[in-house]
Scaffold this motif. Structure first.
Motif, PDB file in Angstrom:
ATOM      1  N   GLU A 185       0.735  -1.182   0.137  1.00  0.00           N
ATOM      2  CA  GLU A 185       0.089   0.110   0.001  1.00  0.00           C
ATOM      3  C   GLU A 185       0.925   1.320  -0.125  1.00  0.00           C
ATOM      4  OE1 GLU A 185      -3.275   2.690   0.210  1.00  0.00           O
ATOM      5  OE2 GLU A 185      -3.233   0.561  -0.388  1.00  0.00           O
ATOM      6  N   TRP A 186       1.966   1.274   0.707  1.00  0.00           N
ATOM      7  CA  TRP A 186       3.068   2.234   0.797  1.00  0.00           C
ATOM      8  C   TRP A 186       3.559   2.607  -0.551  1.00  0.00           C
ATOM      9  CZ3 TRP A 186       8.420   2.301   3.661  1.00  0.00           C
ATOM     10  CH2 TRP A 186       8.951   3.528   3.599  1.00  0.00           C
ATOM     11  N   PHE A 187       3.897   1.578  -1.181  1.00  0.00           N
ATOM     12  CA  PHE A 187       4.520   1.606  -2.698  1.00  0.00           C
ATOM     13  C   PHE A 187       3.701   1.264  -3.757  1.00  0.00           C
ATOM     14  CE2 PHE A 187       8.253   1.743   0.275  1.00  0.00           C
ATOM     15  CZ  PHE A 187       9.049   2.710  -0.625  1.00  0.00           C
ATOM     16  N   TRP A 188       2.338   1.745  -3.595  1.00  0.00           N
ATOM     17  CA  TRP A 188       1.206   1.567  -4.719  1.00  0.00           C
ATOM     18  C   TRP A 188       1.681   1.972  -5.854  1.00  0.00           C
ATOM     19  CZ3 TRP A 188      -1.344   5.154  -7.325  1.00  0.00           C
ATOM     20  CH2 TRP A 188      -1.145   6.524  -7.120  1.00  0.00           C
ATOM     21  N   GLY A 189       2.243   3.076  -6.012  1.00  0.00           N
ATOM     22  CA  GLY A 189       2.630   3.572  -7.383  1.00  0.00           C
ATOM     23  C   GLY A 189       4.073   3.406  -7.893  1.00  0.00           C
ATOM     24  N   VAL A 190       4.689   2.450  -7.402  1.00  0.00           N
ATOM     25  CA  VAL A 190       6.053   2.200  -7.587  1.00  0.00           C
ATOM     26  C   VAL A 190       6.607   2.057  -9.054  1.00  0.00           C
ATOM     27  CG1 VAL A 190       5.874  -0.451  -7.423  1.00  0.00           C
ATOM     28  CG2 VAL A 190       7.958   0.825  -6.791  1.00  0.00           C
ATOM     29  N   ARG A 191       5.725   1.645  -9.845  1.00  0.00           N
ATOM     30  CA  ARG A 191       5.899   1.447 -11.289  1.00  0.00           C
ATOM     31  C   ARG A 191       6.208   2.810 -11.943  1.00  0.00           C
ATOM     32  NH1 ARG A 191       2.367  -3.717 -13.528  1.00  0.00           N
ATOM     33  NH2 ARG A 191       3.302  -5.510 -12.229  1.00  0.00           N
ATOM     34  N   ARG A 192       5.066   3.391 -11.653  1.00  0.00           N
ATOM     35  CA  ARG A 192       5.070   4.935 -12.168  1.00  0.00           C
ATOM     36  C   ARG A 192       6.381   5.714 -11.678  1.00  0.00           C
ATOM     37  NH1 ARG A 192       2.618   9.460 -14.408  1.00  0.00           N
ATOM     38  NH2 ARG A 192       2.807  11.294 -12.957  1.00  0.00           N
ATOM     39  N   TRP A 193       6.441   5.558 -10.260  1.00  0.00           N
ATOM     40  CA  TRP A 193       7.401   6.130  -9.647  1.00  0.00           C
ATOM     41  C   TRP A 193       8.960   5.812 -10.172  1.00  0.00           C
ATOM     42  CZ3 TRP A 193       5.183   5.287  -4.203  1.00  0.00           C
ATOM     43  CH2 TRP A 193       3.909   6.189  -4.368  1.00  0.00           C
TER      44      TRP A 193
END
Length: 293
Positions: A85-93
């Motif tokens: 949940e913390w790194f939910w947007g890791v791919r975009r980031w």
């Protein structure tokens, strides 16, 4: 035979002690005067900057509260309790982080090339034309004096949003910074090869190519790697003004009070900068070791 020891009279000793005490007293007065000037300068700076210590103390706890809030998800749970949940947007980031690194890479490469060309025109031991040397040094000063963010704003207005303004801003600033460092390296080279090339009828370009450049390449590469470290940090905030990279998402998360997103983005940025710093540090030491060898 034991060496003889010269004994001074009491009068001579008293005179020497008075001189010594006077020197110590003068040193103390200089130290106190320095502290007094520093205190006055700090007081003036605080007055001009409208520093309010009472307000600072009353709101200091907010900084701690913000840091604590960064360590919690939107539901109040600690970030480590649900890393997905913390790194939910890791791919975009990660994609934006890669764009940030590429911005820093291209900006450093273009800046290094600009500094490489201009440093020889500003070096006193190679460029005899004072007008050219003066103009080049002033140009490099302008490039490195204006902050990258100001250049980024100018280029965003000129070229629109995206990574191009960030690359150009870093390139211009890196040209000024690296040009200065490169020039100092060139001005400290051994002049014997330069004299040898000149004695054989070599042109100015040949002097630079065959006499100066071989002596400075390792130092140039070391300074360029160091500048790349700095530019990675600079590129991370270029997105604040719309110049591409991960900074745009970071600014958006800060403005919308997405605390967990802010902390996740900061972890990614700090981790990336640490890895790049370690790698470039090893490369720089290796280059300097080869030069000594």
């Amino acid at each position: 035979m034991a060496p003889s020891i010269t004994r001074l009279s009491d009068t001579q000793l008293d005179a020497m002690m008075r001189v010594y005490d006077g020197a110590i007293a003068a040193k103390r007065r200089q130290t106190l005067l320095g502290f007094a000037i520093l205190a006055i300068a700090v007081a003036i700076a605080a007055q001009v900057g409208e520093v309010d210590l009472a307000k600072f103390g009353a709101n200091l706890h907010r900084f701690g509260d913000y840091v604590v809030r960064l360590a919690h998800l939107e539901n109040g749970a600690p970030v480590l309790s649900d890393v997905r949940e913390w790194f939910w947007g890791v791919r975009r980031w990660l994609w934006l982080l890669g764009e940030t690194i590429l911005i820093a890479y291209m900006g450093t490469l273009m800046g290094a090339l600009g500094g490489l060309v201009l440093c020889f025109f500003s070096a006193r031991n190679l460029m005899g034309n004072g007008t050219v040397r003066f103009a080049t040094k002033r140009f490099l000063e302008v490039c490195r004096t204006v902050p990258e963010m100001v250049f980024a704003l100018i280029f965003v207005i000129a070229f629109g949003l995206g990574p191009v303004p960030g690359v150009l801003a870093l390139a211009v600033h890196s040209t000024g910074a690296l040009g200065k460092l490169f020039c100092e390296v060139v001005e400290n080279i051994d002049m014997k090869p330069v004299d040898g090339v000149k004695a054989n009828g070599g042109s100015w370009v040949e002097v630079v190519r065959f006499a100066a450049l071989p002596q400075v390449l390792s130092n140039f590469a070391s300074y360029t790697l160091l500048r790349f470290e700095i530019n990675v940090r600079g590129a991370a905030v270029m997105g604040f003004v719309g110049a591409g990279g991960i900074g745009q998402d970071l600014m958006e998360a800060i403005r919308k009070f997405y605390y967990s997103d802010v902390s996740a983005l900061l972890v990614l940025i700090v981790g990336t900068v640490m890895v790049i710093d370690l790698l470039t540090e090893r490369l720089r030491h290796a280059l300097l070791g080869l030069e000594r060898a």
